[in-house]
Scaffold this motif. Structure first.
Motif, PDB file in Angstrom:
ATOM      1  N   LEU A 129      34.029  37.746  51.800  1.00 23.87           N
ATOM      2  CA  LEU A 129      34.638  38.739  50.919  1.00 23.87           C
ATOM      3  C   LEU A 129      34.760  38.123  49.540  1.00 23.87           C
ATOM      4  O   LEU A 129      35.209  36.979  49.402  1.00 23.87           O
ATOM      5  CB  LEU A 129      36.027  39.105  51.459  1.00 23.87           C
ATOM      6  CG  LEU A 129      36.852  40.128  50.686  1.00 23.87           C
ATOM      7  CD1 LEU A 129      36.186  41.501  50.715  1.00 23.87           C
ATOM      8  CD2 LEU A 129      38.260  40.223  51.284  1.00 23.87           C
ATOM      9  N   ARG A 130      34.347  38.893  48.523  1.00 21.30           N
ATOM     10  CA  ARG A 130      34.450  38.403  47.144  1.00 21.30           C
ATOM     11  C   ARG A 130      35.181  39.466  46.331  1.00 21.30           C
ATOM     12  O   ARG A 130      34.847  40.648  46.423  1.00 21.30           O
ATOM     13  CB  ARG A 130      33.039  38.163  46.610  1.00 21.30           C
ATOM     14  CG  ARG A 130      32.817  38.452  45.140  1.00 21.30           C
ATOM     15  CD  ARG A 130      32.965  37.214  44.310  1.00 21.30           C
ATOM     16  NE  ARG A 130      32.926  37.542  42.899  1.00 21.30           N
ATOM     17  CZ  ARG A 130      32.594  36.657  41.963  1.00 21.30           C
ATOM     18  NH1 ARG A 130      32.245  35.449  42.300  1.00 21.30           N
ATOM     19  NH2 ARG A 130      32.626  37.010  40.698  1.00 21.30           N
ATOM     20  N   ILE A 131      36.181  39.050  45.592  1.00 23.92           N
ATOM     21  CA  ILE A 131      36.990  40.001  44.824  1.00 23.92           C
ATOM     22  C   ILE A 131      37.016  39.599  43.355  1.00 23.92           C
ATOM     23  O   ILE A 131      37.334  38.450  43.025  1.00 23.92           O
ATOM     24  CB  ILE A 131      38.437  40.062  45.367  1.00 23.92           C
ATOM     25  CG1 ILE A 131      38.413  40.553  46.818  1.00 23.92           C
ATOM     26  CG2 ILE A 131      39.310  40.993  44.512  1.00 23.92           C
ATOM     27  CD1 ILE A 131      39.751  40.557  47.508  1.00 23.92           C
ATOM     28  N   ASP A 132      36.677  40.551  42.477  1.00 23.82           N
ATOM     29  CA  ASP A 132      36.840  40.364  41.033  1.00 23.82           C
ATOM     30  C   ASP A 132      38.098  41.113  40.619  1.00 23.82           C
ATOM     31  O   ASP A 132      38.221  42.312  40.903  1.00 23.82           O
ATOM     32  CB  ASP A 132      35.626  40.926  40.271  1.00 23.82           C
ATOM     33  CG  ASP A 132      34.398  40.062  40.480  1.00 23.82           C
ATOM     34  OD1 ASP A 132      34.545  38.832  40.576  1.00 23.82           O
ATOM     35  OD2 ASP A 132      33.282  40.618  40.554  1.00 23.82           O
ATOM     36  N   HIS A 133      38.989  40.428  39.958  1.00 25.05           N
ATOM     37  CA  HIS A 133      40.243  41.051  39.509  1.00 25.05           C
ATOM     38  C   HIS A 133      40.044  41.566  38.087  1.00 25.05           C
ATOM     39  O   HIS A 133      39.941  40.783  37.148  1.00 25.05           O
ATOM     40  CB  HIS A 133      41.393  40.049  39.615  1.00 25.05           C
ATOM     41  CG  HIS A 133      41.742  39.720  41.035  1.00 25.05           C
ATOM     42  ND1 HIS A 133      42.698  40.406  41.748  1.00 25.05           N
ATOM     43  CD2 HIS A 133      41.216  38.807  41.899  1.00 25.05           C
ATOM     44  CE1 HIS A 133      42.769  39.910  42.985  1.00 25.05           C
ATOM     45  NE2 HIS A 133      41.879  38.939  43.093  1.00 25.05           N
ATOM     46  N   ASP A 153      40.278  43.832  52.171  1.00 24.31           N
ATOM     47  CA  ASP A 153      39.712  43.367  53.441  1.00 24.31           C
ATOM     48  C   ASP A 153      39.849  44.474  54.495  1.00 24.31           C
ATOM     49  O   ASP A 153      38.912  44.781  55.231  1.00 24.31           O
ATOM     50  CB  ASP A 153      40.422  42.091  53.898  1.00 24.31           C
ATOM     51  CG  ASP A 153      39.859  41.545  55.206  1.00 24.31           C
ATOM     52  OD1 ASP A 153      38.627  41.455  55.324  1.00 24.31           O
ATOM     53  OD2 ASP A 153      40.641  41.221  56.115  1.00 24.31           O
ATOM     54  N   GLY A 167      48.059  39.329  43.592  1.00 24.30           N
ATOM     55  CA  GLY A 167      46.614  39.454  43.805  1.00 24.30           C
ATOM     56  C   GLY A 167      46.240  39.382  45.276  1.00 24.30           C
ATOM     57  O   GLY A 167      45.311  40.050  45.729  1.00 24.30           O
ATOM     58  N   GLY A 168      46.979  38.592  46.036  1.00 29.37           N
ATOM     59  CA  GLY A 168      46.694  38.444  47.462  1.00 29.37           C
ATOM     60  C   GLY A 168      46.905  39.733  48.245  1.00 29.37           C
ATOM     61  O   GLY A 168      46.264  39.961  49.274  1.00 29.37           O
ATOM     62  N   VAL A 169      47.801  40.585  47.745  1.00 31.75           N
ATOM     63  CA  VAL A 169      48.034  41.882  48.394  1.00 31.75           C
ATOM     64  C   VAL A 169      46.766  42.740  48.281  1.00 31.75           C
ATOM     65  O   VAL A 169      46.411  43.469  49.214  1.00 31.75           O
ATOM     66  CB  VAL A 169      49.249  42.589  47.752  1.00 31.75           C
ATOM     67  CG1 VAL A 169      49.438  43.979  48.325  1.00 31.75           C
ATOM     68  CG2 VAL A 169      50.507  41.757  47.946  1.00 31.75           C
ATOM     69  N   GLU A 209      44.708  32.060  48.292  1.00 35.95           N
ATOM     70  CA  GLU A 209      44.782  32.323  46.851  1.00 35.95           C
ATOM     71  C   GLU A 209      46.104  31.812  46.285  1.00 35.95           C
ATOM     72  O   GLU A 209      46.153  31.192  45.217  1.00 35.95           O
ATOM     73  CB  GLU A 209      44.648  33.826  46.594  1.00 35.95           C
ATOM     74  CG  GLU A 209      44.734  34.188  45.125  1.00 35.95           C
ATOM     75  CD  GLU A 209      44.842  35.696  44.913  1.00 35.95           C
ATOM     76  OE1 GLU A 209      44.162  36.443  45.630  1.00 35.95           O
ATOM     77  OE2 GLU A 209      45.600  36.092  44.017  1.00 35.95           O
ATOM     78  N   ILE A 241      41.073  35.335  38.332  1.00 32.72           N
ATOM     79  CA  ILE A 241      39.886  36.022  37.785  1.00 32.72           C
ATOM     80  C   ILE A 241      39.053  36.559  38.951  1.00 32.72           C
ATOM     81  O   ILE A 241      38.777  37.742  39.035  1.00 32.72           O
ATOM     82  CB  ILE A 241      39.030  35.071  36.923  1.00 32.72           C
ATOM     83  CG1 ILE A 241      39.842  34.510  35.756  1.00 32.72           C
ATOM     84  CG2 ILE A 241      37.771  35.803  36.421  1.00 32.72           C
ATOM     85  CD1 ILE A 241      39.161  33.356  35.039  1.00 32.72           C
ATOM     86  N   ALA A 292      45.044  35.844  51.191  1.00 32.68           N
ATOM     87  CA  ALA A 292      46.186  35.872  50.270  1.00 32.68           C
ATOM     88  C   ALA A 292      46.887  34.512  50.246  1.00 32.68           C
ATOM     89  O   ALA A 292      47.264  34.003  49.187  1.00 32.68           O
ATOM     90  CB  ALA A 292      47.166  36.966  50.693  1.00 32.68           C
ATOM     91  N   THR A 343      43.815  41.483  48.209  1.00 25.71           N
ATOM     92  CA  THR A 343      42.898  40.891  49.187  1.00 25.71           C
ATOM     93  C   THR A 343      43.127  41.519  50.561  1.00 25.71           C
ATOM     94  O   THR A 343      42.176  41.877  51.263  1.00 25.71           O
ATOM     95  CB  THR A 343      43.096  39.360  49.259  1.00 25.71           C
ATOM     96  OG1 THR A 343      42.902  38.816  47.958  1.00 25.71           O
ATOM     97  CG2 THR A 343      42.121  38.715  50.226  1.00 25.71           C
ATOM     98  N   PHE A 391      37.832  35.629  43.362  1.00 24.52           N
ATOM     99  CA  PHE A 391      38.143  34.920  44.590  1.00 24.52           C
ATOM    100  C   PHE A 391      37.022  35.196  45.579  1.00 24.52           C
ATOM    101  O   PHE A 391      36.659  36.353  45.797  1.00 24.52           O
ATOM    102  CB  PHE A 391      39.484  35.452  45.121  1.00 24.52           C
ATOM    103  CG  PHE A 391      40.041  34.694  46.286  1.00 24.52           C
ATOM    104  CD1 PHE A 391      40.458  33.388  46.135  1.00 24.52           C
ATOM    105  CD2 PHE A 391      40.168  35.290  47.527  1.00 24.52           C
ATOM    106  CE1 PHE A 391      40.989  32.678  47.208  1.00 24.52           C
ATOM    107  CE2 PHE A 391      40.685  34.587  48.597  1.00 24.52           C
ATOM    108  CZ  PHE A 391      41.099  33.283  48.432  1.00 24.52           C
TER     109      PHE A 391
END
Lengths: 161, 146
Positions: A90-94, A67, A59-61, B69, B89, B66, A63, B91
Motif C-alpha cells: 500500500l502506498r499513500i500520498d498525503h 487499507d 495520517g495513520g487514520v 508511520e 508526505i 499507522a 492509512t 508512506f
C-alpha cells in the motif's frame, strides 16, 4: 458467475465490514457502491486526532481507512470473482489535511485484475472528490474465493434471472 | 557512519515521550517507546480492538501501518530539537506476514535528515526482527527547529 448488482455488492461489503472488529470500533460505514467503486465513511472522533493544536486527524487514520476501502473494493470488481484478499502493499500520498470535525470518505476501485493479483487505487476526501486529502495505490493477493451462493440466491434484483 | 552521526541520529527518549503524550491517536493506540542497546524500539501493545481478521485472528493491516508511520514521526522528532511534529508526505508499506494478536515492535532508520525533507525506513515485527511482519518507507517534511 454473474456480475453482482450494486445492492448485492452493498450487502456483501456491509457484512464483511461488520465482521472486521477494528472497522466497527472506528465506526467505519459503507457509504455507497457505484458499479465497481466502493465508498466508505469514517466519522470524526477526537481520539483519532494527530495534531492536538488543530484537531486534524492523524495520517495513520487515513492509512487504516484507505487499507480498509481499497481492500474491500476488491470484492466490487466485475473482472474477478470475490476473493479473500490480504494486502500485499500500500502506498499513500498525503495531498492535504483532514480538517477537524469532518467525516472522511474514501473511494476505491480495482483498475486491473489478474488471476492472482488485484491492483487497486483510491482517494480519501472530505467535502469533494475533486479535493482529495490522500491518494492510495496498492495490490491485493487472491488467496481463496468467497462463497456467494447465499447472496446470489437471496437477492431479488440479481443481475441474471 | 561516524560515531558522531550515530550519536546525533539516536533519538532522545525524553524528547520523544514529550511529543508522544501530545498525540491523541498515539495514546489511543497505546504506543510505547523503550530504549534498546543501540536504538529506540516502539511497541504497539497486544489489544483485541486492533483485530482486522477475527478468524485468524490477525491485526488490521491499517493499524500496523499507522503504528509504523507514528513510530517514524516520533523517531524523527526524537532525533532533533523540533518546534512541531513532522508532516507526512508519503508512506509506502509492504506487508510480509500477518500480524498475530500479540505485541508488535517497530524500529526506524533515519536514512536522511535533510533540511526540508527526511526519509525513514521502518521495520515492524512480532517474533524476531529478522522475520518482519511489515517494512515501510516514509517521507516527512522536516520540522523547523526551536
Amino acid at each position: 458467475m454473474p456480475v453482482l448488482s450494486n445492492s448485492q455488492k452493498f450487502d456483501l461489503v456491509t457484512i464483511m465490514n461488520a465482521h472486521i472488529p477494528h472497522a466497527a470500533l472506528l465506526g467505519i460505514q459503507v457509504e455507497s457502491i457505484e458499479r465497481e467503486e466502493l465508498t466508505l465513511r469514517l466519522p470524526y472522533q477526537t481520539h483519532l486526532i494527530g495534531n492536538h493544536e488543530t484537531g486534524t486527524l492523524h495520517g495513520g487514520v487515513l492509512t487504516v481507512l484507505l487499507d480498509q476501502t481499497l481492500g474491500m473494493a476488491t470484492v466490487c470488481s466485475d473482472a474477478s470473482e470475490p476473493s479473500v484478499t490480504p494486502t500485499l502493499d500500500l502506498r499513500i500520498d498525503h495531498l492535504g489535511i483532514a480538517p477537524a470535525g469532518m467525516s472522511i470518505f474514501a473511494s476505491a476501485r480495482v483498475y486491473k485484475a489478474t488471476r492472482k493479483i488485484l491492483f487497486v487505487e483510491g482517494i480519501a476526501y472530505c467535502e469533494s472528490k475533486e479535493k482529495p486529502i490522500a491518494r492510495a495505490t496498492g495490490s491485493w493477493v487472491r488467496v481463496a474465493e468467497v462463497d456467494l451462493s447465499w447472496i446470489v440466491s437471496s437477492d431479488k434484483d440479481a443481475a441474471s434471472p | 557512519m561516524t560515531s558522531r552521526s550515530n550519536a546525533r541520529d539516536k533519538p532522545c527518549l525524553e524528547t520523544l515521550h514529550h511529543w508522544l503524550e501530545k498525540i491523541p491517536y498515539a495514546m489511543f493506540l497505546g504506543i510505547k517507546a523503550e530504549p534498546s542497546k543501540k536504538d529506540i524500539i516502539f511497541i504497539l501493545p497486544k489489544n483485541k480492538k486492533f483485530i482486522g481478521n477475527p478468524s485468524l485472528p490477525a491485526l488490521h493491516g491499517g493499524v500496523i501501518g499507522a503504528f509504523m508511520e507514528q513510530a517514524a514521526a516520533l523517531h524523527l522528532v526524537g532525533s532533533m530539537d523540533a518546534a512541531a511534529l513532522p508532516k507526512i508526505i508519503n508512506f509506502s508499506l509492504d506487508y510480509l506476514r500477518p500480524a498475530q494478536l500479540r505485541d508488535t515492535y517497530a524500529s526506524c532508520i533515519l536514512s536522511r535528515k535533510g533540511r526540508f525533507i527526511s526519509n525513514l525506513t521502518i521495520t515492524a515485527w512480532q517474533e524476531h526482527i529478522n522475520q518482519p511482519n511489515a517494512i515501510a518507507r516514509a517521507h516527512f517534511l522536516t520540522p523547523e527547529t526551536n
